[in-house]
Design a protein around this motif. Structure first.
Motif, PDB file in Angstrom:
ATOM      1  N   ASP A 114       0.837  -1.196   0.000  1.00 15.40           N
ATOM      2  CA  ASP A 114       0.000   0.000   0.000  1.00 15.40           C
ATOM      3  C   ASP A 114       0.879   1.256   0.000  1.00 15.40           C
ATOM      4  N   PRO A 115       0.510   2.274  -0.780  1.00  8.48           N
ATOM      5  CA  PRO A 115       1.355   3.479  -0.837  1.00  8.48           C
ATOM      6  C   PRO A 115       1.525   4.164   0.505  1.00  8.48           C
ATOM      7  N   ALA A 116       0.502   4.126   1.367  1.00 11.64           N
ATOM      8  CA  ALA A 116       0.631   4.748   2.686  1.00 11.64           C
ATOM      9  C   ALA A 116       1.696   4.054   3.521  1.00 11.64           C
ATOM     10  N   ALA A 117       1.860   2.737   3.346  1.00 11.09           N
ATOM     11  CA  ALA A 117       2.877   2.002   4.094  1.00 11.09           C
ATOM     12  C   ALA A 117       4.273   2.438   3.672  1.00 11.09           C
ATOM     13  N   ARG A 118       4.457   2.667   2.395  1.00 14.57           N
ATOM     14  CA  ARG A 118       5.774   3.095   1.914  1.00 14.57           C
ATOM     15  C   ARG A 118       6.141   4.463   2.478  1.00 14.57           C
ATOM     16  N   GLN A 119       5.144   5.306   2.676  1.00  9.42           N
ATOM     17  CA  GLN A 119       5.399   6.627   3.231  1.00  9.42           C
ATOM     18  C   GLN A 119       5.586   6.571   4.744  1.00  9.42           C
ATOM     19  N   THR A 120       4.865   5.666   5.399  1.00 10.91           N
ATOM     20  CA  THR A 120       4.885   5.604   6.859  1.00 10.91           C
ATOM     21  C   THR A 120       6.147   4.958   7.401  1.00 10.91           C
ATOM     22  N   ASP A 121       6.533   3.817   6.823  1.00  9.51           N
ATOM     23  CA  ASP A 121       7.648   3.043   7.382  1.00  9.51           C
ATOM     24  C   ASP A 121       8.310   2.248   6.263  1.00  9.51           C
ATOM     25  N   VAL A 128      -1.027 -10.828  -0.649  1.00 13.15           N
ATOM     26  CA  VAL A 128      -0.464 -10.407   0.626  1.00 13.15           C
ATOM     27  C   VAL A 128      -0.501  -8.882   0.651  1.00 13.15           C
ATOM     28  N   VAL A 129      -1.234  -8.308   1.582  1.00 15.52           N
ATOM     29  CA  VAL A 129      -1.332  -6.856   1.707  1.00 15.52           C
ATOM     30  C   VAL A 129      -0.299  -6.385   2.720  1.00 15.52           C
ATOM     31  N   VAL A 130       0.579  -5.504   2.288  1.00 17.80           N
ATOM     32  CA  VAL A 130       1.530  -4.875   3.195  1.00 17.80           C
ATOM     33  C   VAL A 130       1.016  -3.456   3.432  1.00 17.80           C
ATOM     34  N   GLY A 131       0.465  -3.215   4.623  1.00 20.18           N
ATOM     35  CA  GLY A 131      -0.142  -1.924   4.893  1.00 20.18           C
ATOM     36  C   GLY A 131      -0.851  -1.917   6.229  1.00 20.18           C
ATOM     37  N   ASP A 132      -1.602  -0.858   6.465  1.00 21.42           N
ATOM     38  CA  ASP A 132      -2.275  -0.694   7.744  1.00 21.42           C
ATOM     39  C   ASP A 132      -3.659  -1.320   7.721  1.00 21.42           C
ATOM     40  N   ALA A 136      -7.865 -16.599   0.112  1.00 24.75           N
ATOM     41  CA  ALA A 136      -7.262 -16.446   1.440  1.00 24.75           C
ATOM     42  C   ALA A 136      -6.343 -15.230   1.426  1.00 24.75           C
ATOM     43  N   LEU A 137      -6.597 -14.290   2.318  1.00 21.36           N
ATOM     44  CA  LEU A 137      -5.790 -13.084   2.411  1.00 21.36           C
ATOM     45  C   LEU A 137      -4.684 -13.244   3.434  1.00 21.36           C
ATOM     46  N   SER A 138      -3.581 -12.554   3.172  1.00 20.68           N
ATOM     47  CA  SER A 138      -2.509 -12.433   4.152  1.00 20.68           C
ATOM     48  C   SER A 138      -2.188 -10.966   4.315  1.00 20.68           C
ATOM     49  N   VAL A 139      -1.661 -10.589   5.483  1.00 22.36           N
ATOM     50  CA  VAL A 139      -1.341  -9.189   5.726  1.00 22.36           C
ATOM     51  C   VAL A 139      -0.064  -9.080   6.547  1.00 22.36           C
ATOM     52  N   VAL A 140       0.769  -8.124   6.161  1.00 26.84           N
ATOM     53  CA  VAL A 140       1.916  -7.718   6.965  1.00 26.84           C
ATOM     54  C   VAL A 140       1.626  -6.298   7.423  1.00 26.84           C
ATOM     55  N   PRO A 141       1.295  -6.102   8.697  1.00 25.49           N
ATOM     56  CA  PRO A 141       0.866  -4.771   9.147  1.00 25.49           C
ATOM     57  C   PRO A 141       2.025  -3.771   9.136  1.00 25.49           C
ATOM     58  N   VAL A 142       1.790  -2.631   8.519  1.00 24.73           N
ATOM     59  CA  VAL A 142       2.710  -1.498   8.563  1.00 24.73           C
ATOM     60  C   VAL A 142       1.867  -0.253   8.806  1.00 24.73           C
ATOM     61  N   GLY A 143       2.106   0.426   9.911  1.00 26.37           N
ATOM     62  CA  GLY A 143       1.259   1.541  10.305  1.00 26.37           C
ATOM     63  C   GLY A 143       0.288   1.096  11.375  1.00 26.37           C
ATOM     64  N   SER A 163      -2.136  -0.911  13.237  1.00 26.06           N
ATOM     65  CA  SER A 163      -2.366  -2.344  13.064  1.00 26.06           C
ATOM     66  C   SER A 163      -3.176  -2.957  14.191  1.00 26.06           C
ATOM     67  N   GLY A 164      -3.921  -2.132  14.943  1.00 26.65           N
ATOM     68  CA  GLY A 164      -4.702  -2.662  16.054  1.00 26.65           C
ATOM     69  C   GLY A 164      -5.716  -3.703  15.611  1.00 26.65           C
ATOM     70  N   LEU A 165      -6.372  -3.476  14.484  1.00 27.78           N
ATOM     71  CA  LEU A 165      -7.357  -4.426  13.978  1.00 27.78           C
ATOM     72  C   LEU A 165      -6.689  -5.735  13.589  1.00 27.78           C
ATOM     73  N   ALA A 166      -5.648  -5.651  12.760  1.00 23.58           N
ATOM     74  CA  ALA A 166      -4.973  -6.867  12.301  1.00 23.58           C
ATOM     75  C   ALA A 166      -4.459  -7.690  13.471  1.00 23.58           C
ATOM     76  N   GLU A 167      -3.855  -7.026  14.462  1.00 29.25           N
ATOM     77  CA  GLU A 167      -3.315  -7.757  15.598  1.00 29.25           C
ATOM     78  C   GLU A 167      -4.430  -8.359  16.449  1.00 29.25           C
ATOM     79  N   SER A 168      -5.575  -7.680  16.535  1.00 29.92           N
ATOM     80  CA  SER A 168      -6.693  -8.239  17.291  1.00 29.92           C
ATOM     81  C   SER A 168      -7.240  -9.511  16.642  1.00 29.92           C
ATOM     82  N   LEU A 169      -7.018  -9.641  15.325  1.00 28.73           N
ATOM     83  CA  LEU A 169      -7.455 -10.834  14.606  1.00 28.73           C
ATOM     84  C   LEU A 169      -6.446 -11.969  14.691  1.00 28.73           C
ATOM     85  N   GLY A 170      -5.264 -11.686  15.261  1.00 27.25           N
ATOM     86  CA  GLY A 170      -4.263 -12.722  15.443  1.00 27.25           C
ATOM     87  C   GLY A 170      -3.016 -12.576  14.604  1.00 27.25           C
TER      88      GLY A 170
END
Length: 279
Positions: free
Chosen positions: A15-22, A63-67, A88-95, A97-104
């Motif tokens: 995600d473009p926001a992830a590239r800007q954030t971290d 695989v979504v890399v983003g918030d 099946a989706l995968s995610v690497v949280p950047v930014g 990430s409270g929702l993603a982490e709450s899902l495991g």
């Protein structure tokens, strides 16, 4: 939980926001994923390219890399394309990430990327509203005070007609300095499977709805407390309807409304998320 073959190809959408954030976390995630699997990396510049990349994923696992907003955007796109059940989706949280982490999903680029490679798909329930919006982790009425986000227009992929139904709320927002003030008590009618939990005559401080398990949503209504703490009303069911004067609500990472009526229904095991396997 369904496991994945080591030879499976990945489509890594950064995600473009992830590239800007971290940018450093993005680089680490890309390196770990590329070292562990055949990965095609996409660097969309905005919502149109994000949607087009996801729509053209073919047999690759996305695989979504983003918030959290990027995760919700991907689930919404797949849901509206009626392709969510088979992807099946995968995610690497950047930014954020409270929702993603709450899902495991693990926090941290390395741990999350390793989970993408070594984890397994878990099917999760989903809340879907009467305007085809989705809720992954939960919703709250009224929304908690949050930093307002400036809306950006959503362009859609011309070659995929079903993307034309996307709404402005799918675009990533840039934070403003102003904050959304905390509203006062509301008068709402809350119904669960057609049964009234609280009616307009009882002011409420908050309503929360979260997808549970087995196709049921958990509902909690906290009435206005006058002196002693009031007892919360709790219920569970497949459909939840909230009605009353114009109200806003927070769904996952975004604030929606105002609306006068909204119904959410639970779709059991509607989507799959890659999570770490039990050790």
């Amino acid at each position: 939980m369904a496991t994945f073959a080591t030879s499976e190809q990945l489509l890594v959408i950064i995600d473009p926001a992830a590239r800007q954030t971290d940018g450093e976390s993005v680089r680490i995630a890309k390196d770990v994923l590329s070292a562990g699997a055949a990965a095609k990396v996409c660097l969309p510049e905005g919502p149109e390219e994000f949607a087009r990349a996801l729509g053209r994923r073919g047999s690759r696992r996305p695989v979504v890399v983003g918030d959290d907003r990027a995760l919700v955007r991907a689930v919404t796109l797949l849901h509206r394309a009626r392709e969510l059940a088979g992807c099946a989706l995968s995610v690497v949280p950047v930014g954020d990430s409270g929702l993603a982490e709450s899902l495991g999903v693990p926090g941290g680029a390395v741990a999350a990327a390793r989970a993408v490679l070594d984890g397994a798909e878990r099917r999760l329930d989903l809340l879907v509203d009467d305007c085809d919006g989705v809720v992954l982790g939960g919703l709250g009425i009224p929304p908690e005070p949050v930093r307002a986000a400036a809306a950006e227009p959503v362009a859609v992929a011309a070659d995929r007609p079903w993307y034309r139904s996307l709404v402005r709320t799918l675009a990533p927002g840039r934070p403003r300095l102003a904050a959304v003030p905390a509203p006062g008590p509301s008068r709402l009618r809350v119904e669960v499977d057609g049964e009234t939990v609280v009616d307009l005559g009882q002011p409420v401080e908050a309503v929360s709805v979260t997808p549970g398990t087995g196709g049921l949503a958990r509902v909690e209504v906290r009435p206005l407390s006058l002196g002693a703490e009031a007892t919360a009303y709790r219920a569970s069911g497949q459909t939840v309807t909230v009605a009353g004067a114009d109200f806003r609500y927070r769904a996952d990472a975004a604030v929606a409304g105002p609306v006068r009526r909204r119904t959410w229904r639970v779709v059991e095991e509607a989507w799959g998320l890659t999570l770490p396997t039990a050790s």
